[in-house]
Design an enzyme around this catalytic site. Sequence first.
Site, PDB file in Angstrom:
ATOM      1  N   ASP A 398      -8.634  -7.957 -12.372  1.00  0.00           N
ATOM      2  CA  ASP A 398      -7.436  -7.183 -12.725  1.00  0.00           C
ATOM      3  C   ASP A 398      -7.385  -7.433 -14.319  1.00  0.00           C
ATOM      4  OD1 ASP A 398      -5.149  -5.794 -12.827  1.00  0.00           O
ATOM      5  OD2 ASP A 398      -3.800  -7.753 -12.163  1.00  0.00           O
ATOM      6  N   GLU A 401      -8.844  -4.363 -18.943  1.00  0.00           N
ATOM      7  CA  GLU A 401      -8.813  -3.158 -19.792  1.00  0.00           C
ATOM      8  C   GLU A 401      -9.626  -3.838 -21.106  1.00  0.00           C
ATOM      9  OE1 GLU A 401      -6.282  -3.734 -18.050  1.00  0.00           O
ATOM     10  OE2 GLU A 401      -6.639  -2.329 -16.453  1.00  0.00           O
ATOM     11  N   ASP A 477      -0.969   0.085 -10.934  1.00  0.00           N
ATOM     12  CA  ASP A 477       0.407   0.190 -10.686  1.00  0.00           C
ATOM     13  C   ASP A 477       1.022   1.517 -10.538  1.00  0.00           C
ATOM     14  OD1 ASP A 477      -0.175  -2.591 -11.027  1.00  0.00           O
ATOM     15  OD2 ASP A 477       1.082  -2.833 -12.814  1.00  0.00           O
TER      16      ASP A 477
HETATM   17  O1  MIG Z   1       0.825  -7.268 -14.915  1.00  0.00           O
HETATM   18  O2  MIG Z   1      -1.730  -9.857 -10.745  1.00  0.00           O
HETATM   19  O3  MIG Z   1      -2.071  -3.886 -11.285  1.00  0.00           O
HETATM   20  O4  MIG Z   1      -1.823  -5.408  -8.649  1.00  0.00           O
HETATM   21  O5  MIG Z   1      -0.116  -7.568  -8.619  1.00  0.00           O
HETATM   22  C1  MIG Z   1       0.641  -7.467 -13.878  1.00  0.00           C
HETATM   23  C2  MIG Z   1      -0.294  -9.351 -10.802  1.00  0.00           C
HETATM   24  C3  MIG Z   1      -0.843  -8.007 -13.468  1.00  0.00           C
HETATM   25  C4  MIG Z   1      -1.293  -6.074 -12.134  1.00  0.00           C
HETATM   26  C5  MIG Z   1      -1.878  -5.353 -11.040  1.00  0.00           C
HETATM   27  C6  MIG Z   1      -1.172  -5.954  -9.652  1.00  0.00           C
HETATM   28  C7  MIG Z   1      -0.915  -7.380  -9.700  1.00  0.00           C
HETATM   29  C8  MIG Z   1      -0.404  -7.971 -11.200  1.00  0.00           C
HETATM   30  N1  MIG Z   1      -1.260  -7.241 -12.033  1.00  0.00           N
END
Ligand code: MIG
Length: 803
Positions: A398, A401, A477
């Site tokens: 996650d 980017e 999200d």
């Molecule tokens: O800024 O890890 O898209 O699925 O639960 C939030 C916490 C960071 C974004 C992900 C989301 C995840 C969350 N992450």
Amino acid sequence: MRRYAEYPELNGSIGKVIHVQRDANIFEFQCTGGKSRITILAPRIIRVQATQDDEYRRYESFATVGYSEPVPVEEEDHEDRKVISGEHFRLEVMLNQFVLRLLDSSRSVIQEDLPSGGVVWSGNGFECRKRMLGNEHFYGTGEKAHGLDKRGLHYEMWNTDNGDHDSKTDPLYQSIPFFIVFREGVAHGIFLDNTYRTELDFGLRNPSYYSFSAPNGPLDYYLFLGPRISDVVEEYTSLTGKPCFVPRWALGHQQSRFMEYRNEEDVLSVARNLRNHRIPCDTMVLDIGYMNECRVFTWDQKVFSDPKAFTSSLARMGFKVMTIIDPGVKLEDGYFMYDEGVRAGYFLAKENGSLYVGLVWAGETVFPDFSRSEVRAWFGSKYKMLADSGTSNSSWIDMNEPSNCIYDKLKDEYSMVDVVDCQGNPWEARLRNVYALGMAQAVFGGLKDAFPGKRPFILTRSGFAGYQRYAAMWTGDNHSTWDMLWLSIPMLLNLGLSGVPFCGADIGGFGGDTTPELLARWYQLGAFYPFSRNHSDIRSIRQEPWLFGEEAESVARDSVSFRYLLMRYFYSLAKTASTSGIPIMRPLVLEFQDDPATYTLDTQFMIGPFLMVAPVLEEGANSREVYFPRGRWYDLWTDTSIEGPQSLRVDAPFDRIPVYLRAGSIIPTGRIVQNTDEDQGDLVLWVYPGGTSTTAVFEDDGVSDNEQSCETTFAQDSTDDRVVVTIDKRKGRWKPAERSLVLEVKGLTRPKSVEADGKRVLQEKTVAGLEKRSPSSFYDLAHKTLHMKLKDDGNSHKISLVL
Ligand code: MIG
């Protein structure tokens, strides 16, 4: 979306051709305003490069895998043009002004540069403009908002964490500068292999042309010849790599939640509830809260004092554990990831040589430079620690980017504009979009080492063209809204057409509070997503189905159970996707390319070639309009048939999602199980009579990366008065557990006779009679279904029914 006025001024075109030279299948065009190189890479792939100076590319591609195939190429010289042709194309290069015209094998023009010039320079950048020939539809473009057809839209490729996105937001998390041009039933594709902030314009700026451009980096694009959309997808994934074949459990339902874990019970109780409520599920997902204050590759020992014991208790209930990993490493002396990385110089730095420091969940954070192989190897090697604690062969990656500014107000302070790469060159402009691709590659390698001989499952949020070699994706999200429920369809369909077959959106919606109705409808749809996971935000209400009343819960159970019943079909489609690139979840246009009514259709879709799904996407609705392309369709629920083409309003009460099977379908199914490691018993094939078709059932142990697998091909050849199913001798070294083959031939009147391998088979009077001998058959009048059971001995068989 940007306005027309904001587009940069263009300054000069590539001009006129002054000299042409050929070396094997490479053609060099010296022009007055630059030069171009055209390479015929494969029978259906043409590469076009151009530059204003000497070099075509300063850096190796991250996206491509070095694919080429020998191809005979002819050339012709005419006064005004040079013609290069092969079996599937004819490419004309105009000499007076470097302009390309592409014709397909039937000699129709399918693509043409603007007459004023196909390449226009603008500063360090460029723009390529192609004439709109009329009626084009555009597909692909990876993860993008809006509907299926991109005509009239404009997109930027700039990996961005935009948690507030809606159905019109751009840019999003990933960048795949690839698109399919589809016109008058003929498809071809274009991939711009440039990692900078590229832009695609499909006639928003000027309806008379479409274009792709970049502010910097190589002008290096590929043309893929069709005519089928599936040809284009196959060619694109030959160039950028075939999708990884995920382990079978990854196709199972997953349960996730962004939350603070107070104790192990927080997770264990959800797992127990899934079993008690008989909602099949393979995986419990742990979000950032499992880590020690978000330090990657650690556990919060206060909650999970013995991770191995914790994962074992889940394993005993039949669950795998998948954990999240972010790229950012907490800046903290004494933390092993930070210390090791600093010592070796593995983190991104600023122009002045200091570390680049961002701000993520762990607080101040530094970022591994995944563009370097030694950094990838180092980061990947840490997965042994997770493997030792009993997590599955997987990683959810996650924030890659990378997203470094979770608090909007601090965005400028932590901006990445002055980050440099290891040669001291600006990093962000060129390398931002491939950061996640590098991370996925690192994690893939790490998991391969930590779990030798097994296929990893990686789920990524960000990526660049080619990441399908390593990872599946989810759409980040989304929100608990009806609009986002619909949006998931065109998004996932276009991802599938962009080489990413393993994709899904958070079931129920991530942000905001879902309702019983929305959750139920989302399960009905989401049970068909290639990647199928319920996930929700820490700030939204909990989203486990049993919290929404019995009706919603039973819809969730039925939907997920149906997915497991179809698991053999999904798994075989996943295998096909990994060898061909053809997606699991398909827009109708992929299957019915000659039917204009499918060209913009993004409220219904196909799973594989046989199954059509038309989910309810409107609040309060209990019916919907469904389009049926030509041919006969069987209603899953009633087995009644509908003749296409036609649009029909069909019933869709709360507990029913309209699903149809195409005449000719052969769908491998099995017993509903609670997780995919359980044996699904007899191989049950649903046969919907009509026409000819084949289906290959792929089987193995579900995880190993070896040749121990098998494939059985089933074919149907039916007319109005007979149904013939042939079963080929099983190929391959894998031997399935002992079982029978059961054919369920649907929508039939009682057959006059049933034959197996030329011998008449008696029709038993009761279904129990099927157990008496092999082969045996039974006609179920109430369901108009003929059951035929025989031992699965791996040999070829022929079953004929005379109607
Ligand atoms: O800024 O890890 O898209 O699925 O639960 C939030 C916490 C960071 C974004 C992900 C989301 C995840 C969350 N992450």
